[in-house]
Design a protein around this motif. Structure first.
Motif, short mmCIF file in Angstrom:
data_model
loop_
_atom_site.label_atom_id
_atom_site.label_comp_id
_atom_site.label_asym_id
_atom_site.label_seq_id
_atom_site.Cartn_x
_atom_site.Cartn_y
_atom_site.Cartn_z
N SER A 1 0.81 -1.22 0.00
CA SER A 1 0.00 0.00 0.00
C SER A 1 0.84 1.27 0.00
O SER A 1 0.31 2.36 -0.23
CB SER A 1 -0.96 0.01 1.19
N ILE A 2 2.15 1.17 0.29
CA ILE A 2 2.97 2.39 0.31
C ILE A 2 3.93 2.47 -0.87
O ILE A 2 4.76 3.37 -0.93
CB ILE A 2 3.75 2.54 1.63
N VAL A 3 3.82 1.55 -1.82
CA VAL A 3 4.68 1.61 -3.00
C VAL A 3 4.42 2.89 -3.79
O VAL A 3 5.34 3.51 -4.31
CB VAL A 3 4.50 0.36 -3.88
N ASP A 4 3.16 3.31 -3.84
CA ASP A 4 2.86 4.54 -4.58
C ASP A 4 3.31 5.78 -3.83
O ASP A 4 3.23 6.89 -4.35
CB ASP A 4 1.37 4.62 -4.92
N ARG A 5 3.84 5.61 -2.62
CA ARG A 5 4.37 6.74 -1.86
C ARG A 5 5.89 6.85 -1.99
O ARG A 5 6.51 7.66 -1.32
CB ARG A 5 3.98 6.60 -0.38
N GLY A 6 6.46 6.01 -2.88
CA GLY A 6 7.88 6.19 -3.16
C GLY A 6 8.78 5.00 -3.03
O GLY A 6 9.99 5.11 -3.27
N ALA A 7 8.27 3.81 -2.70
CA ALA A 7 9.11 2.62 -2.66
C ALA A 7 9.40 2.15 -4.08
O ALA A 7 8.58 2.33 -4.98
CB ALA A 7 8.42 1.51 -1.87
N ALA A 8 10.55 1.53 -4.27
CA ALA A 8 10.89 0.99 -5.58
C ALA A 8 9.98 -0.19 -5.91
O ALA A 8 9.51 -0.34 -7.05
CB ALA A 8 12.35 0.55 -5.61
#
Length: 323
Positions: free
Chosen positions: A249-256
């Motif tokens: 859920s936090i990939v769209d917040r900047g994780a590769a």
């Protein structure tokens, strides 16, 4: 004649009052508490409510639903739990380990507690065992398949030698995951370097302290780190250090990239347990449940800004690609 009409009015009003009281009594009361609000835990809450509604429990009709967040403060989590116990609901739903610990401690077996998104309920002393929880408690664990996560990171970054893990050592689920990572990492030829972030205000400094020491960073399902994840992503982009996540859920917040569960599905599974308790089952006799299905989310643009080009095959096979 007037007396007779007056008596009829009193009888009618009394009957109406009893009818309304009976209708109100039929409403199931569910109190929900979460240690903090962020996309994963919010998805758990929504999934729980949606599952209950699908099973016939509707807010404003036969479901009295209340939600409060502790805003990341364990002390507030305890206050919420004690208030809920005083309200004597049918079920308390506690999302994430700190809120679950507070609810179970306050309830003392008097009120059913269904926890969700708890990594290790036995280690957190919420249940006696996974098969026979006891204590009027059950729930859904989000224990992360860390071996799969390490293998996934090694696939994307074959030269990985040292993996940095900022985490909150005061959060039980985060500490359990870090200990487990340290056990598994040598099998992948990887060393784990940790950095302490006791609060969201400490996350940026913790991530920066890993620069120059690690080849990549990994954020577990640590509520403190997830709440301030943008700070970790920022450091990764500034220092060309790829950041991976145990929560999609936090990939769209900047994780590769991230490998993890759909927390909405965890919520649906939680709602099913709540419904079973509302229907009369004893929470302590329902085995703790787990989620097996994992998803892959990738963010090619963020990865590129961190100096990592994701293999096209990984992008093509991902469950979601952040554009």
């Amino acid at each position: 004649m007037q007396t007779r009409h007056l008596l009829r009015g009193i009888v009618s009003a009394t009957a109406l009052s009893l009818t309304l009281g009976a209708t109100s009594a039929l409403a199931a009361t569910v109190k929900v508490t979460s240690i903090v609000e962020h996309p994963a835990l919010d998805a758990v809450r929504q999934g729980t409510l949606d599952e209950l509604e699908e099973r016939g429990y509707t807010q404003g009709d036969n479901l009295d639903w209340e939600f409060q967040t502790a805003q990341g403060d364990v002390g507030i989590a305890g206050q919420i739990a004690r208030k809920y116990v005083g309200d004597a609901p049918d079920v308390i739903v506690a999302i994430a380990t700190p809120s679950a610990q507070a609810a179970v401690s306050a309830a003392r077996g008097r009120i059913p507690v269904v926890f969700s998104a708890v990594t290790d309920p036995v280690d957190a002393k919420l249940v006696d065992s996974l098969e026979k929880p006891g204590g009027n408690v059950t729930g859904v664990s989000d224990m992360t398949p860390l071996d799969k996560h390490l293998a996934f990171i090694k696939e994307l970054l074959p030269e990985l030698e040292t993996l940095g893990v900022p985490y909150n050592p005061g959060e039980a689920n985060a500490a359990v995951l870090v200990d487990r990572l340290k056990e598994l990492a040598p099998e992948q030829g990887v060393k784990i370097e940790t950095a302490s972030a006791p609060s969201t205000a400490d996350v940026l400094a913790a991530a920066r302290s890993l620069v120059g020491k690690v080849d990549a960073m990994y954020v577990t399902t640590d509520n403190t780190l997830m709440s301030a994840f943008e700070s970790v992503a920022k450091v990764g982009m500034e220092a060309d250090i790829p950041v991976f996540s145990g929560d999609t859920s936090i990939v769209d917040r900047g994780a590769a990239a991230g490998l993890g569960f759909d927390y909405y599905d965890i919520g649906r599974q939680t709602g099913a347990l709540v419904a079973r308790v509302l229907d009369g089952e004893s929470a302590g006799e329902i085995p703790v449940q787990f989620i097996d299905k994992t998803l892959v989310h990738v963010n090619p643009e963020a990865a590129s800004e961190m100096g990592l080009e994701l293999p096209q095959q990984v992008i093509d096979n991902a469950d979601e690609v952040v554009e």
